[in-house]
Design an enzyme around this catalytic site. Sequence first.
Site, PDB file in Angstrom:
ATOM      1  CB  ILE A   1      -0.982   0.034   1.191  1.00  0.00           C
ATOM      2  CG1 ILE A   1      -0.231   0.027   2.534  1.00  0.00           C
ATOM      3  CG2 ILE A   1      -1.968  -1.126   1.120  1.00  0.00           C
ATOM      4  CD1 ILE A   1      -1.125   0.289   3.738  1.00  0.00           C
TER       5      ILE A   1
ATOM      6  CG  ASP B   1      -5.227  -3.422   1.196  1.00  0.00           C
ATOM      7  OD1 ASP B   1      -6.215  -2.684   1.106  1.00  0.00           O
ATOM      8  OD2 ASP B   1      -4.490  -3.445   2.197  1.00  0.00           O
TER       9      ASP B   1
ATOM     10  CB  CYS C   1      -1.901  -9.749  -0.241  1.00  0.00           C
ATOM     11  SG  CYS C   1      -3.460  -9.100   0.419  1.00  0.00           S
ATOM     12  CB  SER C   2      -0.053  -9.022   4.289  1.00  0.00           C
ATOM     13  OG  SER C   2       1.186  -8.861   3.615  1.00  0.00           O
TER      14      SER C   2
ATOM     15  NE  ARG D   1      -5.377  -0.254   2.810  1.00  0.00           N
ATOM     16  CZ  ARG D   1      -4.905  -0.550   4.016  1.00  0.00           C
ATOM     17  NH1 ARG D   1      -4.759   0.415   4.912  1.00  0.00           N
ATOM     18  NH2 ARG D   1      -4.551  -1.782   4.324  1.00  0.00           N
TER      19      ARG D   1
END
Length: 605
Positions: free
Chosen positions: A310, A375, A370-371, A416
């Site tokens: 990000i 996102d 992803c993590s 975000r």
Amino acid sequence: MASPIPVYNSNPLDTNNASTSRESLKMEPLEDVVLLPGEERVIDKDIIYICPFSGALKGKVFITNYRLYFKSSDEDSAVALNVPLGAISRVEKMGGASSRGENSYGLDIACKDMRNLRFALKQEGHSRRDIFEILFRYAFPLSHRQPLFAYLSQEKYEENGWDVYKPIEEFRRQGLPNEKWRITFINKNYELCDTYPTILAVPFKATEEDLRRVASFRSRGRIPVLSWIHRENQAVITRCSQPLVGMSGKRNKDDERYLDLVREANSTVKLIIYDARPNVNAVANKATGGGYEGDEYQNTELVFLDIHNIHVMRESLKKLKDIVYPNVEESHWLSSLESTHWLEHIKLVLSGAIQIADKVAGGTSVVVHCSDGWDRTAQLSSLAMLMLDSHYRTLRGFQVLLEKEWISFGHKFASRIGHGDKNHADQDRSPIFVQFIDCVWQMTKQFPTAFEFNEHLLVIVLDHLYSCRFGTFLYNCESARDQYEVKLKTVSLWSLVSSNRERYLNAFYTPESGRVLYPVASMRHLELWVTYYIRWNPRIRQQNPVEQRYKELLAIRNEYLKKLEELQLSDSSSSPHLTNTSASNASLTATTTPSHQYTHLNTQF
């Protein structure tokens, strides 16, 4: 982040309630803007707008509890600004009482929608104090323990946009549940995972206890769950977060077995695990307790997609804003654009989604993470589903896709975007959703007849991502939306869209079910979305002339069809010799057939 608790108050500037009311009585009528139901004017002020295209313009600024509106007083160079306060990222004072130089004292306003605004005021008597304080309070209501405008809005629409997405209906459309996949309500109170929706699709053989054990080994409890299933080959897209492997290389037999159940559901030889991160980032995450699936996961293949985090995306968009606003430097345009790496990131996201769609279309099930899985995972799963399933390429289907893969699965919109929060430098801010919409736009450019919706829809989605006029994109997850009664107390963006469907329809759309779209994800085929990123520049042409002409032709065609039907009706009513039933039927066929034929004429592009 500021507290998201909505505090209801008739006027957020309660300490100045009486004086504000007296001030409102002096306000001149606002002819150019129709205020929204629930929108109230707060202050008017004579001001100078430092326009980057026309120079210093005298005029008046009007601030309501929803927007900033400026109109220049010079008729020769008429300029108007209409900025939702939710789109404001930062408000700062420019210059001081002793500043020298013309128009050096005023306000600098940075916006989330790719523009900056600068206003100048007279230096005497603290002339900017009231407007600065009011703008700061209304642009960042959560930082002042006030409600977002969505909670104050009184807008009414015929259709309730909150009814667009119903999880059970969407699962049924996909053919679920079946003998391999079941629907579970284990998360109905958000006890399994507080950032997941309440209704989940999981392997039929996995028990509720299995799900709990797997949740303990996945970051934030975000277990692998089904997002989409291929009707013919039964291959699936499942999404989740990273496994909690850590530096010591922990194993969890339940997690390993669970992924094998996902693989077995359609007898996939090898389950492909797409890790959105660069390899080096995934390895680094082991130091904080995360990681990735290793060799202990039997019958799997791990693929890293090299999509950056990000923070990289935030800096990339910041660089893009620097080169597109206010002016575009023509002489070094290509090198400047390349230096932002924005299109490079778009390419990597699209490329990853293409790989996922290709595997699933070929009958291989995939896991995407992803993590934390909110996102890059959302980008990849939703883009792959858009490529695979033509339903999501319809106007309503696209709304379902956003509600499902982004909103219900816990993309952190509040963090975000920073709705109503003054902390503009918050490291959680990132344009992940903007990047996704850009990818969708790239697909619409490459497949101009495949999407029922047009560019206007994509732009209005991004505008109201920031505006705080609707509840659709508020808060980080479904549990928070339930807590703050978003569906009860705010209006959905889809209510607005359904009230004027024609505006968002693609004139070139040709329905095709079953077609998989494979966009070309190479730098030669990707473009900067000029009509979004550079739309504030008055020199940029906003309307696609081909689309505009096509719409005009469609309107003319509809007029002729209407006249044709009227003539046919008048002919049939003035034909007395057609009395028997068969003659009547023949007349009916004759009058309806031409209209039917003309209505289904489609120009092929």
